[in-house]
Design an enzyme around this catalytic site. Sequence first.
Site, PDB file in Angstrom:
ATOM      1  N   LYS A 212      17.718 -20.832  19.045  1.00 17.79           N
ATOM      2  CA  LYS A 212      17.919 -19.727  19.986  1.00 17.79           C
ATOM      3  C   LYS A 212      16.732 -18.768  19.941  1.00 17.79           C
ATOM      4  O   LYS A 212      16.262 -18.295  20.970  1.00 17.79           O
ATOM      5  CB  LYS A 212      19.241 -19.002  19.662  1.00 17.79           C
ATOM      6  CG  LYS A 212      20.456 -19.851  20.017  1.00 17.79           C
ATOM      7  CD  LYS A 212      21.771 -19.369  19.421  1.00 17.79           C
ATOM      8  CE  LYS A 212      22.859 -20.418  19.689  1.00 17.79           C
ATOM      9  NZ  LYS A 212      24.150 -20.075  19.128  1.00 17.79           N
TER      10      LYS A 212
ATOM     11  N   GLN B  48      26.698 -15.618  15.463  1.00 15.75           N
ATOM     12  CA  GLN B  48      26.847 -17.061  15.294  1.00 15.75           C
ATOM     13  C   GLN B  48      28.152 -17.393  14.569  1.00 15.75           C
ATOM     14  O   GLN B  48      28.459 -16.819  13.522  1.00 15.75           O
ATOM     15  CB  GLN B  48      25.634 -17.617  14.517  1.00 15.75           C
ATOM     16  CG  GLN B  48      25.597 -19.128  14.409  1.00 15.75           C
ATOM     17  CD  GLN B  48      25.409 -19.829  15.752  1.00 15.75           C
ATOM     18  OE1 GLN B  48      24.783 -19.308  16.671  1.00 15.75           O
ATOM     19  NE2 GLN B  48      25.971 -21.017  15.873  1.00 15.75           N
TER      20      GLN B  48
ATOM     21  N   ASP C 183      27.895 -14.499  24.902  1.00 13.29           N
ATOM     22  CA  ASP C 183      28.666 -15.740  24.724  1.00 13.29           C
ATOM     23  C   ASP C 183      29.861 -15.818  25.675  1.00 13.29           C
ATOM     24  O   ASP C 183      30.449 -16.885  25.856  1.00 13.29           O
ATOM     25  CB  ASP C 183      29.244 -15.786  23.303  1.00 13.29           C
ATOM     26  CG  ASP C 183      28.354 -16.519  22.303  1.00 13.29           C
ATOM     27  OD1 ASP C 183      27.757 -17.524  22.697  1.00 13.29           O
ATOM     28  OD2 ASP C 183      28.303 -16.074  21.150  1.00 13.29           O
TER      29      ASP C 183
HETATM   30  N1  GUN Z   1      28.902 -21.787  17.168  1.00 12.95           N
HETATM   31  C1  GUN Z   1      28.935 -22.972  17.828  1.00 12.95           C
HETATM   32  N2  GUN Z   1      28.731 -22.772  19.153  1.00 12.95           N
HETATM   33  C2  GUN Z   1      28.582 -21.435  19.315  1.00 12.95           C
HETATM   34  C3  GUN Z   1      28.329 -20.619  20.455  1.00 12.95           C
HETATM   35  O1  GUN Z   1      28.234 -21.081  21.595  1.00 12.95           O
HETATM   36  N3  GUN Z   1      28.225 -19.291  20.209  1.00 12.95           N
HETATM   37  C4  GUN Z   1      28.343 -18.758  18.965  1.00 12.95           C
HETATM   38  N4  GUN Z   1      28.244 -17.426  18.849  1.00 12.95           N
HETATM   39  N5  GUN Z   1      28.571 -19.489  17.892  1.00 12.95           N
HETATM   40  C5  GUN Z   1      28.680 -20.819  18.077  1.00 12.95           C
END
Ligand code: GUN
Length: 287
Positions: free
Chosen positions: A55, A99, A122
């Site tokens: 990211k 995350q 998200d």
């Molecule tokens: N963990 C696995 N996929 C995601 C996601 O799309 N967003 C976040 N914040 N954590 C994750």
Amino acid sequence: MDTVQAKILDGKKAASVIKEGLKARISKLPEGGRPGLAVVLVGEDPASKVYVGQKEKASVEVGINSFVHKLPAGTTQPELLALIEDLNCDPRVHGILVQLPLPEGFDADAVISAIHPEKDVDGFHAVNVGRLWTGGRAVEPCTPKGIMALLDSTGIELKGLNAVVIGRSNIVGKPISAMLLSRHCTLTICHSRTKDLPSAVRGGDIVVAAVGRPNFVTGDMIKQGAIVIDVGINRVGGKLAGDVEFESASQKASWITPVPGGVGPMTIVMLMKNTLELAGIKQTPGT
Ligand code: GUN
């Protein structure tokens, strides 16, 4: 019916086209007007570290200001909530992502609720979830948003198609269901307690597999000509495997996503797109 080889829904290629569009758009902004994305990682989960690294890299590549906060596993819930409050108030930050999964002991619901809904990149905050299901102006979660972009890239009219979603997670299964429903698909949601899952899947003109079990969906479950979207990222003996058995399913499907190179790259690029949208920077169609 004759067996045919499915066409590949190339997420890597589609994501790179979208990424170039975002990059071009951001490059025209003044230095002080760039969107900012804050990513918070708590603890040492190896997979989470990889995802956060991806990211950060993608943010830098498109010109988004990246603010990565790596907190030790011993961080307390009040300390994490205090950081989120700071980020909520920071005008340089337009999107906040914590995350998941968080280490044991954290209340993930409370953490997600602490993110301001207008910075919830998200789309996990209850306000955005509610807006998604009621047809309001929601932040759309990144993986489902990427799936919809791949479905649209086929040029196939989705209205009235039978869509079967396998998995009911808050990150993929539930939001993709809302989005397919809003596009007038007839929806079936399957999960671990579904009786006769193969026959439910056989009714799908669209099948979205998000179960986290390698090669769970096999070709005999796929209707001839279906579009098959594989969200699974499973590690099997050092190799990546999807939730769909590609060899057999691609003999039946009209379109299919590979793993890797299907949904995965779309998720990251949609995170970039959401960040721009939250910064109020509108996109031209198709980018
Ligand atoms: N963990 C696995 N996929 C995601 C996601 O799309 N967003 C976040 N914040 N954590 C994750």
